[in-house]
Motif scaffolding. Structure first.
Motif, PDB file in Angstrom:
ATOM      1  N   ARG A   8       0.824  -1.202   0.000  1.00 61.90           N
ATOM      2  CA  ARG A   8       0.000   0.000   0.000  1.00 61.90           C
ATOM      3  C   ARG A   8       0.864   1.259   0.000  1.00 61.90           C
ATOM      4  O   ARG A   8       0.569   2.211  -0.695  1.00 61.90           O
ATOM      5  N   ARG A   9       1.892   1.241   0.818  1.00 59.98           N
ATOM      6  CA  ARG A   9       2.657   2.469   1.007  1.00 59.98           C
ATOM      7  C   ARG A   9       4.125   2.260   0.646  1.00 59.98           C
ATOM      8  O   ARG A   9       4.594   1.138   0.538  1.00 59.98           O
ATOM      9  N   GLY A  10       4.825   3.338   0.466  1.00 56.05           N
ATOM     10  CA  GLY A  10       6.208   3.253   0.015  1.00 56.05           C
ATOM     11  C   GLY A  10       7.188   2.795   1.064  1.00 56.05           C
ATOM     12  O   GLY A  10       8.376   2.648   0.804  1.00 56.05           O
ATOM     13  N   SER A  11       6.721   2.572   2.263  1.00 54.49           N
ATOM     14  CA  SER A  11       7.571   2.062   3.326  1.00 54.49           C
ATOM     15  C   SER A  11       6.674   1.259   4.249  1.00 54.49           C
ATOM     16  O   SER A  11       5.464   1.287   4.104  1.00 54.49           O
ATOM     17  N   PRO A  17       3.351   0.974  -4.759  1.00 54.27           N
ATOM     18  CA  PRO A  17       2.481   1.809  -5.569  1.00 54.27           C
ATOM     19  C   PRO A  17       2.507   3.278  -5.187  1.00 54.27           C
ATOM     20  O   PRO A  17       2.356   4.138  -6.031  1.00 54.27           O
ATOM     21  N   PHE A  18       2.664   3.585  -3.946  1.00 54.02           N
ATOM     22  CA  PHE A  18       2.480   4.971  -3.552  1.00 54.02           C
ATOM     23  C   PHE A  18       3.787   5.692  -3.280  1.00 54.02           C
ATOM     24  O   PHE A  18       3.797   6.766  -2.744  1.00 54.02           O
ATOM     25  N   SER A  19       4.904   5.031  -3.525  1.00 53.80           N
ATOM     26  CA  SER A  19       6.153   5.696  -3.155  1.00 53.80           C
ATOM     27  C   SER A  19       6.536   6.701  -4.227  1.00 53.80           C
ATOM     28  O   SER A  19       6.060   6.642  -5.326  1.00 53.80           O
TER      29      SER A  19
END
Ligand SMILES: Cc1cc2nc3c(=O)[nH]c(=O)nc-3n(C[C@H](O)[C@H](O)[C@H](O)COP(=O)(O)OP(=O)(O)OC[C@H]3O[C@@H](n4cnc5c(N)ncnc54)[C@H](O)[C@@H]3O)c2cc1C
Ligand code: SF4
Lengths: 353, 811
Positions: free
Chosen positions: A229-232, A351-353
């Motif tokens: 979901r998130r870049g980290s 996906p969001f990084s």
């Protein structure tokens, strides 16, 4: 706050002592390296060892040996930061350092080890919860309970193999060295995993993982794309590790496409491999391989994201890895415009990084 | 208060300058003591046993084994605390520990006080509870369909907590005037505050029969009242000290079970008692964003004039009332504050479900309807072939006017805000002109600067300040306001420093201690800067008046020539002639005795006079416009927001850096709600919260945070201190709809609900590719019988703000 249960902590001075301690400790003893998987699990009472044997001080587990041409050997205790930042690994096995770098967060990578990452417990939204939460559903088969909440009619657990390095090691054909008081063995990483959320490791609890043997660098190339979901922070909900060897004219002579984060063990997409072996990578063959990845992927509702979307993304990510290795442009021309559509910032880092 | 509240001042020395926060150094060095940092001698620790069923009757509750567990001092049960409480007097439906019945997974059932946390935790497993399971309700529709069993015995009927219906002017007449009518159904998912600090409290009961509670609350005054009530203590024997909140966002406004529990345990054991909740328990406290299903039917003319709006909402309230009745109002009352709406009908229904109770989260009840309205405005503009920025600008509510629902708008800078973001984002060159996959979208909002009425009826001030000047030249400001990170302590120092011409860091600020500080209602509804600021100005001006008299007599300079600046009081015509501030204080103390002044603030009465008109009025409304830029991958549905341009009508910055911080924080929270945050439960699995953890409840990290380009519009409002309006909540409102509108610009699909996750975008893109409607969102709006609307003629129709018997429309 959440507290650790009480336990005895032992600190061996050598591999031999570690192995002895674990066999003395019996089923109540567990190794700990960085503790970034084990300690949260203990706080949630998913694992409650009475004896914890710390490996962080064992220098033997923190070495890097060998030459790429013959295959490098990584100590299981190397931290993920060390693996990600080691120049030799970056150069000879970029896929390994890349996968390590995509794991969790910088702080956790400073603690977490590459060995611990391969042995990471399987994950599930019904299992990775506090004791109190699990009590509210009367627990589940993996710990303290009877049934599987994800698939209540199923006799088995479907918890998800969520290590980023596992599919990579399987795809490139790495091996692990396991040592116990009864001897040592070298096992292909592919054979380390079982398709079962509970008995997910083909390894006895008394076996110490000491080394990871990377294969000789003899012309194969590999990449890893991670979906989260998130870049980290986030565990993979899909990871595609692809390893290819191409002949001089670009024909695929060897292909391994391994999917992580989608089942209880790394899943080899054999139909996708078949779709490209003996062929050159073109938009058509990439498409065929991607389509073939769709059906073996059966995500269940126990991780982040809608399951149908994760299934869709397996197809997409397989295509992305092949395009990357085949030097094809990412993204398809869109019918509504003349331009090609950029694959926006999803390159392997999430996906969001 | 009157006048411009200091706004006439020209050469401001402190106000409007980027001063450090007064508590910044202690925070970054770790000196600040949060509630969980407190340790008292002989302190006991508490753990709470919580319900493991979503809805059930307690058949058996045996605590004997736990009581005899070594180290356990006391096990507290519901029967020990029989008096109900709740944030609002109209819905006092909570007990600190369940009495006979549990209403959600995680409802407190018993509390153990023990010598340490481990022992208390062990004892929880020794408590034997048996439940009779009752059918559980996990959605709005299920609540409407399941009148029995009732989750609460009060409310409208069945599991409907509250229905509200208002009509301002006859909407049918308005719809008849319209060239077009469209109705959009939208959904805004619930989300939680996710403050970093987990709730913690420490209670101590003295031999003098007085109770002290240290706790991270945003509203110590309301908690003070609830505590006294439930504990049966006189209010003057209860002292609440709000410790610095490690973030609140509305999540620490309600009185909480654990706060009452530790207090009672301290009274019963005679020892200090502490609790610190786990993250999972914080999710159960919740009080966050209500999931709201909305239908917005709007009649409009070819130029975008809105002739009528009929806005309907369903709120999924969760298991308790909390602030829910207010939240219900807020899903409609602020709609008319931005654009002219000629006639407006608003109907809202709040239902009970067996989930964590919802309540006030940043924007309290208004981000949801704002989302509905702003994406509809985008659709209207598209339908009419108008530029959405131009269309909005044409129909703005004028400054100094009354809205259709009788809210008095003062300064109104939305037009300027739109101009700023349009210019900054290069809107005219880019809107509908970017390549497929890239887009920009615009949305606007208005928000209150403080609720015009308190939570319980009274006619006293909303905020009080005491100011003490001492011989050291020191000034101490006492105020009941609670510092939750927003900077309320600093605001007091800046304002007093400005008026008295001293340095803000010369001032001591004592806040949020109900024994020491005058009442301020709390850190909610964006009220603190305006209300404490006005009270502080009054107290400081009064002190200044005393100093002026004393100095004027001593220097023989006329009072109106004295200036306060640079820690001096001097003659403006002969600046050499003056005294130091310390000397001025000495002179004044000699003349008047010990120096102390007070100031207070109460908003002016609202123009609306109908039942329910208390929710919505505010001394001033802030305005915001935002443009979001998105990149959408049409193959995956993944949306990335690289940039947001946001302009906020702040009136006057007391400290521009703090204002920018609030705006950027609002963008961050809006981004999370737009793209990923959701409180989801597994309805078919005992209604467990799907992921009550920081890891799996997805909220953006720094990696997802977009660039923010902020514009501050200053147009001093005569009701604000030095002209200031709010910044803490309003700027969040336009973020989600701006992103939704930008996605349409990028890939031509409408996502009519948040969070806008990639699977939804992909579904809409695929539907469109197949020739179906390129949309994802709710398609049906439930039915519910509504009471007759309270009918209020609009100001334009010559109404007087009172409700009237509705005249039947002639056939
Ligand atoms: C917030 C968060 C995010 C995370 N994100 C990711 C992610 O994105 N991707 C990912 O792959 N992982 C992730 N992790 C999991 C974890 O941090 C990593 O997998 C890490 O590499 C584990 O290594 P460790 O040394 O900390 O393992 P430990 O916790 O020390 O051990 C893990 C397991 O392996 C056993 N073990 C460890 N070393 C040995 C050994 N040498 N021999 C035998 N047994 C051993 C332990 O007994 C234990 O059962 C995340 C963890 C957290 C808390
Ligand atoms: S897959 Fe089933 S058995 Fe396994 S952890 Fe999840 S719920 Fe439990």
């Amino acid at each position: 706050m959440l507290r650790l249960p009480k336990f005895r902590y032992l600190q061996p001075k050598s591999v031999a002592e570690a192995v002895r301690m674990v066999s003395d400790g019996g089923p109540d003893a567990l190794f700990v390296a960085g503790g970034t998987d084990l300690y949260p699990n203990m706080k949630r009472r998913q694992q409650v060892p009475k004896v914890v044997i710390g490996l962080a001080q064992l220098k033997q587990l923190r070495t890097t040996k060998g030459k790429p041409a013959q295959g490098m050997v990584l100590g299981a205790g190397l931290t993920l930061t060390e693996v990600a930042e080691d120049r030799r690994i970056q150069h000879a096995y970029p896929v390994v350092s890349k996968a390590a770098e995509l794991i969790s967060t910088p702080l956790l990578r400073n603690m977490g080890s590459i060995g611990g990452n391969l042995l990471l417990d399987t994950r599930c939204n019904y299992y990775d919860q506090n004791y109190e939460w699990r009590k509210g559903i009367n627990f589940c088969m993996k710990k303290d309970g009877q049934i599987c909440w994800v698939a209540p009619s199923s006799p088995r657990c479907w918890a998800v193999q969520s290590s980023d390095s596992a599919p990579v090691m399987v795809a490139i054909g790495a091996q692990v060295k396991l040592i116990s008081s009864s001897g040592e063995r070298l096992l292909p990483v592919a054979e380390l995993y079982n398709d079962d959320g509970i008995h997910h490791l083909n390894k006895r609890p008394d076996e110490l993982l000491t080394e990871i043997h990377l294969p000789p660098t003899n012309g194969w190339r590999a990449t890893y794309w991670k979906l989260r979901r998130r870049g980290s922070f986030d565990f993979p909900v899909l990871g595609v590790a692809t390893c290819l060897r191409l002949t001089g004219d670009g024909t695929v002579e060897h292909a391994k496409i391994v999917l992580g984060g989608i089942g209880s063990c790394p899943i080899e997409a054999t139909l996708s491999e078949k779709a490209i072996i003996g062929k050159r990578l073109t938009e058509e063959t990439v498409h065929d391989a991607a389509e073939a990845a769709y059906s073996p992927v059966k995500p269940l509702d126990n991780t982040d994201f809608a399951t149908y979307w994760r299934k869709h993304m397996a197809r997409y990510y397989v295509a992305c890895t092949l395009r990357e290795l085949g030097g094809l442009p990412q993204g398809l021309p869109h019918p509504e415009t003349e331009n090609s559509v950029p694959a926006l910032r999803v390159f392997s880092s999430g996906p969001f990084s | 208060m009157g006048g411009a509240n200091g706004a006439e001042r020209k050469d401001l020395r402190v106000i409007g300058k980027p001063h450090r926060k007064v508590d910044a150094a202690s925070k970054v060095t770790g000196q600040t003591k949060y509630a969980d940092d407190l340790v008292l001698p002989r302190m006991l620790y508490t753990k709470i046993l919580r319900s493991t069923v979503p809805h059930g009757r307690i058949l058996k509750l045996d605590t004997s084994k736990a009581e005899s567990h070594p180290g356990v001092k006391l096990v507290l049960l519901g029967k020990d605390l029989p008096i109900p409480y709740g944030a609002l007097p109209v819905s006092e439906d909570e007990h600190p520990l369940a009495i006979g019945k549990v209403r959600m997974m995680g409802d407190p059932v018993a509390a153990v006080a023990a010598v340490d946390e481990d022992v208390a935790t062990e004892a929880l497993d020794l408590i034997d509870v048996e439940y009779e399971l009752l059918p559980a309700i996990s959605s709005i529709q299920a609540a409407l369909d399941t009148p029995e069993p009732r989750i609460h015995e009060y409310g409208e009927y069945g599991n409907i907590h509250r229905r509200q219906a208002y009509e301002f002017g006859d909407v049918e007449v308005g719809f008849a005037e319209a060239d077009f009518i469209r109705e959009d159904v939208t959904f805004y998912e619930g989300s939680t505050h996710l403050a970093l600090e987990q709730h913690a409290s420490v209670a101590q009961f003295g031999h003098d029969g007085k109770l002290t509670l240290w706790t991270c609350t945003q509203d110590p005054h309301y908690l003070h009242r609830s505590l006294a009530k439930v504990l049966g203590l006189p209010q003057n024997h209860v002292r609440v000290i709000a410790t610095t909140n490690g973030g609140g966002f509305g999540g620490k406004c309600d009185p909480f079970a654990h706060e009452i529990i530790v207090s009672k345990l301290a009274m019963m054991t005679g020892r200090p008692v502490k609790i610190c909740l786990t993250r999972e328990e914080v999710f159960y406290c919740h009080r966050g964003r209500h999931p709201v299903l909305m239908s917005t039917k709007t009649g409009f003319k070819k130029d975008g004039t809105i002739t009528a709006m009929h806005h309907r909402t369903f709120l999924d309230g969760g298991a308790y009332g909390g602030h829910g009745v207010a939240s219900t109002f807020y899903t409609g009352v602020l709609q008319p504050t931005t654009y002219k709406i000629k006639r407006y009908k608003f109907e809202a229904v709040r239902v009970f479900t067996n989930k964590a109770p919802c309540g006030p989260k940043r924007g309290h009840g208004t981000p949801q309807p704002r989302f509905a309205q702003e994406i509809q405005m985008d659709k209207i503009a598209e339908q009419l072939g108008l530029d959405p920025a131009e269309m909005r600008k044409k129909h703005l509510i004028p400054p100094n006017s009354l809205t259709v629902n009788w809210l008095r708008v003062g300064t109104m800078g939305l037009g300027k805000c739109i101009d700023k973001v349009v210019e900054g984002s290069n809107w005219k060159e880019r809107f509908r002109k970017l390549p497929y996959g890239k887009g920009i979208g615009l949305a606007c909002s208005g928000y209150m600067t403080g609720a015009g009425t308190p939570i319980y009826w009274n006619s006293m001030p909303h905020s009080g300040v005491q100011l003490k000047l001492d011989r050291s030249g020191g000034a101490t400001v006492f105020c009941g306001s609670a510092e939750i990170g927003q900077g309320s302590d600093s605001i007091l120092a800046y304002i007093v420093a400005e008026v008295l011409g001293i340095d803000p860091f010369d001032i001591r600020v004592v806040t949020a201690d109900t024994d020491l500080t005058p009442v301020d209602l709390g850190s909610y509804s964006s009220r603190v800067t305006l209300m404490t600021g006005n009270a502080a100005i009054q107290a400081a001006e009064r002190a200044k008046g005393m100093l002026i008299q004393a100095v004027s007599a001593k220097l023989e300079v006329p009072a109106d020539r004295l200036v306060f600046a640079d820690r001096r009081v001097f003659d403006s015509e002969n600046p050499e002639k003056g005294v130091t501030f310390v000397e001025a204080v000495w002179l004044a103390e000699a003349k008047f005795g010990t120096l102390g002044t007070v100031g207070s603030y109460k908003p002016a009465p609202a123009p609306g006079k109908f039942k329910g008109s208390g929710v919505g009025p505010s001394p001033a409304y802030s305005y915001t416009a935002a443009v979001a830029e998105v990149e959408v991958n049409p193959e995956t549905g993944i949306v990335v927001v690289p940039r947001v341009w946001i302009a906020h009508d702040i009136g006057q910055c007391i400290n521009p850096v703090l204002v920018m911080g609030q705006i950027e924080g609002s963008v961050y929270m809006g981004l999370g709600e737009a793209l990923m945050e959701e409180m989801t439960y597994r309805g078919n699995r005992n209604v467990v919260h799907k992921f009550p953890s920081f890891l799996e409840y997805k909220s953006p990290t720094t990696m997802e945070m977009c660039d923010v380009i902020t514009y501050l519009i200053e147009d001093q409002d005569s009701n604000g201190p030095f002209g200031a309006k709010e910044a803490g909540q309003g700027p969040q409102l336009p973020v989600a709809p701006a992103i939704a509108n930008a996605i349409y610009d990028a890939v031509g699909v409408r996502i009519d609900e948040v969070p806008i996750t990639p699977d939804k975008v992909l579904k809409a893109i695929r539907a469109k590719a197949k020739g179906q409607e390129g949309r994802y969102g709710p398609t049906v709006f439930p039915r519910c019988d509504m009471p007759a609307s309270i009918f209020v003629p609009t100001p334009e129709e010559g109404g007087d703000g009172k409700a009237v018997e509705r005249q039947p429309v002639l056939a």
